[in-house]
Design a protein around this motif. Sequence first.
Motif, mmCIF file in Angstrom:
data_model
loop_
_atom_site.group_PDB
_atom_site.id
_atom_site.type_symbol
_atom_site.label_atom_id
_atom_site.label_comp_id
_atom_site.label_asym_id
_atom_site.label_seq_id
_atom_site.Cartn_x
_atom_site.Cartn_y
_atom_site.Cartn_z
ATOM 1 N N GLY A 76 0.823 -1.212 0.000
ATOM 2 C CA GLY A 76 0.000 0.000 0.000
ATOM 3 C C GLY A 76 0.851 1.254 0.000
ATOM 4 N N ALA A 77 1.920 1.246 0.824
ATOM 5 C CA ALA A 77 2.809 2.411 0.858
ATOM 6 C C ALA A 77 3.523 2.595 -0.491
ATOM 7 C CB ALA A 77 3.823 2.245 1.984
ATOM 8 N N SER A 78 3.949 1.477 -1.074
ATOM 9 C CA SER A 78 4.610 1.565 -2.370
ATOM 10 C C SER A 78 3.659 2.057 -3.450
ATOM 11 C CB SER A 78 5.170 0.190 -2.757
ATOM 12 O OG SER A 78 6.135 -0.243 -1.820
ATOM 13 N N LEU A 79 2.409 1.576 -3.390
ATOM 14 C CA LEU A 79 1.416 2.023 -4.362
ATOM 15 C C LEU A 79 1.161 3.516 -4.213
ATOM 16 C CD1 LEU A 79 -0.674 1.434 -6.560
ATOM 17 C CD2 LEU A 79 -2.301 0.831 -4.752
ATOM 18 N N GLY A 80 1.046 3.988 -2.954
ATOM 19 C CA GLY A 80 0.858 5.416 -2.730
ATOM 20 C C GLY A 80 2.014 6.241 -3.258
ATOM 21 N N SER A 81 3.251 5.771 -2.997
ATOM 22 C CA SER A 81 4.426 6.488 -3.503
ATOM 23 C C SER A 81 4.463 6.477 -5.028
ATOM 24 C CB SER A 81 5.699 5.844 -2.947
ATOM 25 O OG SER A 81 5.720 5.922 -1.535
ATOM 26 N N PHE A 82 4.105 5.343 -5.614
ATOM 27 C CA PHE A 82 4.104 5.242 -7.075
ATOM 28 C C PHE A 82 3.105 6.228 -7.685
ATOM 29 C CE2 PHE A 82 2.257 3.433 -10.946
ATOM 30 C CZ PHE A 82 3.396 3.275 -11.716
ATOM 31 N N VAL A 83 1.907 6.282 -7.095
ATOM 32 C CA VAL A 83 0.889 7.207 -7.603
ATOM 33 C C VAL A 83 1.359 8.645 -7.426
ATOM 34 C CG1 VAL A 83 -1.455 8.064 -7.238
ATOM 35 C CG2 VAL A 83 -1.020 5.607 -7.246
ATOM 36 N N GLY A 84 1.946 8.945 -6.264
ATOM 37 C CA GLY A 84 2.399 10.305 -6.019
ATOM 38 C C GLY A 84 3.497 10.741 -6.964
ATOM 39 N N GLU A 85 4.443 9.855 -7.251
ATOM 40 C CA GLU A 85 5.571 10.220 -8.097
ATOM 41 C C GLU A 85 5.214 10.260 -9.573
ATOM 42 O OE1 GLU A 85 8.538 7.388 -7.160
ATOM 43 O OE2 GLU A 85 8.851 8.106 -5.100
ATOM 44 N N ASN A 86 4.305 9.391 -10.007
ATOM 45 C CA ASN A 86 4.056 9.244 -11.436
ATOM 46 C C ASN A 86 2.739 9.848 -11.910
ATOM 47 O OD1 ASN A 86 6.331 7.258 -12.431
ATOM 48 N ND2 ASN A 86 5.606 6.449 -10.473
ATOM 49 N N PHE A 87 1.797 10.114 -10.980
ATOM 50 C CA PHE A 87 0.502 10.662 -11.389
ATOM 51 C C PHE A 87 0.211 12.018 -10.748
ATOM 52 C CE2 PHE A 87 0.159 6.097 -11.945
ATOM 53 C CZ PHE A 87 -0.425 5.986 -13.187
ATOM 54 N N LEU A 88 0.828 12.304 -9.606
ATOM 55 C CA LEU A 88 0.512 13.539 -8.895
ATOM 56 C C LEU A 88 1.675 14.528 -8.934
ATOM 57 C CD1 LEU A 88 -1.338 12.104 -5.753
ATOM 58 C CD2 LEU A 88 -2.302 12.945 -7.901
ATOM 59 N N SER A 89 2.532 14.406 -9.893
ATOM 60 C CA SER A 89 3.600 15.396 -10.054
ATOM 61 C C SER A 89 3.059 16.589 -10.834
ATOM 62 C CB SER A 89 4.795 14.775 -10.789
ATOM 63 O OG SER A 89 4.445 14.410 -12.108
ATOM 64 N N GLY A 90 3.628 17.758 -10.564
ATOM 65 C CA GLY A 90 3.138 18.974 -11.206
ATOM 66 C C GLY A 90 3.233 18.915 -12.718
ATOM 67 N N GLY A 91 4.342 18.390 -13.238
ATOM 68 C CA GLY A 91 4.508 18.323 -14.684
ATOM 69 C C GLY A 91 3.498 17.418 -15.353
ATOM 70 N N VAL A 92 3.247 16.255 -14.748
ATOM 71 C CA VAL A 92 2.276 15.314 -15.337
ATOM 72 C C VAL A 92 0.886 15.922 -15.354
ATOM 73 C CG1 VAL A 92 1.153 13.082 -15.023
ATOM 74 C CG2 VAL A 92 3.623 13.282 -14.731
ATOM 75 N N VAL A 93 0.484 16.515 -14.224
ATOM 76 C CA VAL A 93 -0.853 17.097 -14.135
ATOM 77 C C VAL A 93 -1.003 18.256 -15.120
ATOM 78 C CG1 VAL A 93 -2.433 18.353 -12.622
ATOM 79 C CG2 VAL A 93 -1.193 16.375 -11.752
ATOM 80 N N ARG A 94 0.012 19.101 -15.195
ATOM 81 C CA ARG A 94 -0.069 20.252 -16.102
ATOM 82 C C ARG A 94 -0.153 19.795 -17.564
ATOM 83 N NH1 ARG A 94 0.832 25.514 -15.285
ATOM 84 N NH2 ARG A 94 1.704 25.118 -13.202
ATOM 85 N N ASP A 95 0.690 18.820 -17.935
ATOM 86 C CA ASP A 95 0.668 18.338 -19.321
ATOM 87 C C ASP A 95 -0.663 17.694 -19.666
ATOM 88 O OD1 ASP A 95 3.228 19.230 -19.634
ATOM 89 O OD2 ASP A 95 4.177 17.275 -19.303
ATOM 90 N N ARG A 96 -1.213 16.927 -18.721
ATOM 91 C CA ARG A 96 -2.485 16.249 -18.981
ATOM 92 C C ARG A 96 -3.621 17.254 -19.148
ATOM 93 N NH1 ARG A 96 -5.138 12.634 -21.642
ATOM 94 N NH2 ARG A 96 -7.014 11.893 -20.580
ATOM 95 N N ILE A 97 -3.683 18.237 -18.264
ATOM 96 C CA ILE A 97 -4.744 19.239 -18.362
ATOM 97 C C ILE A 97 -4.572 20.065 -19.626
ATOM 98 C CG2 ILE A 97 -5.707 21.297 -17.274
ATOM 99 C CD1 ILE A 97 -5.110 20.080 -14.585
ATOM 100 N N HIS A 98 -3.330 20.392 -19.971
ATOM 101 C CA HIS A 98 -3.089 21.174 -21.184
ATOM 102 C C HIS A 98 -3.539 20.414 -22.428
ATOM 103 C CE1 HIS A 98 -1.181 24.207 -23.689
ATOM 104 N NE2 HIS A 98 -0.626 23.238 -24.397
ATOM 105 N N SER A 99 -3.336 19.097 -22.435
ATOM 106 C CA SER A 99 -3.728 18.306 -23.604
ATOM 107 C C SER A 99 -5.240 18.212 -23.755
ATOM 108 C CB SER A 99 -3.142 16.894 -23.490
ATOM 109 O OG SER A 99 -3.719 16.179 -22.399
ATOM 110 N N LEU A 100 -5.983 18.476 -22.686
ATOM 111 C CA LEU A 100 -7.442 18.389 -22.767
ATOM 112 C C LEU A 100 -8.073 19.576 -23.491
ATOM 113 C CD1 LEU A 100 -8.272 17.113 -19.145
ATOM 114 C CD2 LEU A 100 -8.201 15.777 -21.255
ATOM 115 N N ALA A 101 -7.348 20.688 -23.609
ATOM 116 C CA ALA A 101 -7.881 21.895 -24.264
ATOM 117 C C ALA A 101 -9.230 22.286 -23.652
ATOM 118 C CB ALA A 101 -8.020 21.674 -25.767
ATOM 119 N N ILE A 102 -9.213 22.469 -22.330
ATOM 120 C CA ILE A 102 -10.457 22.714 -21.595
ATOM 121 C C ILE A 102 -11.146 23.984 -22.065
ATOM 122 C CG2 ILE A 102 -11.384 23.256 -19.305
ATOM 123 C CD1 ILE A 102 -9.261 21.435 -18.131
ATOM 124 N N GLY A 103 -10.373 25.038 -22.356
ATOM 125 C CA GLY A 103 -10.980 26.313 -22.733
ATOM 126 C C GLY A 103 -11.863 26.207 -23.949
ATOM 127 N N GLY A 104 -11.341 25.636 -25.037
ATOM 128 C CA GLY A 104 -12.136 25.511 -26.261
ATOM 129 C C GLY A 104 -13.326 24.595 -26.088
#
Length: 458
Positions: free
Chosen positions: A133-161
Amino acid sequence: MERIEGTAEDAADEATGAGGPGEGPERRAGTRPSASLASFAYTAADEEKRRGVRRMKTTATGLLLLVALVYVLAIWARKEGVGGWPGFVAAAAEAGMVGALADWFAVTALFKRPLGLPIPHTAIIPTKKDQLGASLGSFVGENFLSGGVVRDRIHSLAIGGRLGAWLAEPEHADRVTAELSTALRGALTVLRDADVQAVVGEAITRRANAAEIGPGLGKMLEKVVADGGHRKVVDLVCVRAHDWLVQHGDSVMDAVQGGAPGWTPRFVDKRVGERVYKELLRFITEMRDMPGHPARGSIDTFLTDFAADLQTDSETRARVERLKSEILGRGEVQDVIASAWSSVRTMVIAAAEDERSELRLRARASLMALGARLATDGRLQAKLEGWVEDVAVYVVTTYRAEITSLISDTVAGWDADQTSKKIEAHIGRDLQFIRINGTVVGALAGLAIYSVSRALGA
């Protein structure tokens, strides 16, 4: 092998209370299971998947038994003097059994101890649940909850248009308007009038006391006088004063006579009263009828000087502030301020409930206009998407530890045996294919090795 596995499973079921879903030792002891265990309880869907796992286990074990039977028959044929093929078949069957047993051990070691033996690094899921469980939490935090990943994902969605095109549709704007109206009504309904009235009254009073009104009033009065806006007020006062004097002439003369000295004759007092009344009526009539009357000019001068004093004279400004404080401190004024909330609340709720109200029509029109602009304005799209990205990045970077701890703490709260059973129910069927593949691949590898050995004369 299937019987051995079944015995181990029965033991695990008994340890976790296999008499029914959720009937573990805690239930038999008469205590409530923890919230995390209750939320992780077995379901009918899990049981159906577990039956599928059992069927695949039977298939894999049956294949192992079949290979063992082939091995026995091949050995028997070779002992009976049959030449050639028994050796190849025996080698393939022997390697198939080895592969099947090895993969059975590997798959079983994930969920329990094979044959119940305390072999190291077995029963991995039950014994390493918290670390997983701790490893899974760390994995999610490092690979899914990083600022760069979140920013790139939201940018690719083109929310404004996308949001702009969606809001530009009338039915979508109607839906958003309706939802906003419902939320507004709900918020206004749950608020206590007394609390809001107290806050509003205190805020208005504090703001009024903090801001000096003299200079502002002076500028406003100066502009009114310069534009001649006060003349209509003077006209109205003159007209009303003339009409009042006409209707109450006797009262005016009686008041003048009553203020005369006691030693003057009555007829003199009467003549003086009549004279004062006529002069007063003449003066008011002239003011009413003559726009250029000197008294009107005096009023203009007085108002101009008073406007200047309100802006520059400290004594006049102090008097105005004292008067303001006295007026605000009166109970009836505070009641009026407090009651303003009730009127505004009633008005807003009524407007929110009426689909044709100006509030909802304007909100709908604003949403559609915003959507149309968002759909076409690249700069506005970029600005909105930047805001969304910044907010999302701030949330995940600031609260990443709390989010990942939710995963690790939740897994830590699960019962180890229940966790093992539930995971096995979901992935165990696929794992049984490892056993089947191990049997087949082992047999082919054994056959290949035996064939190469024979070809080399071994």
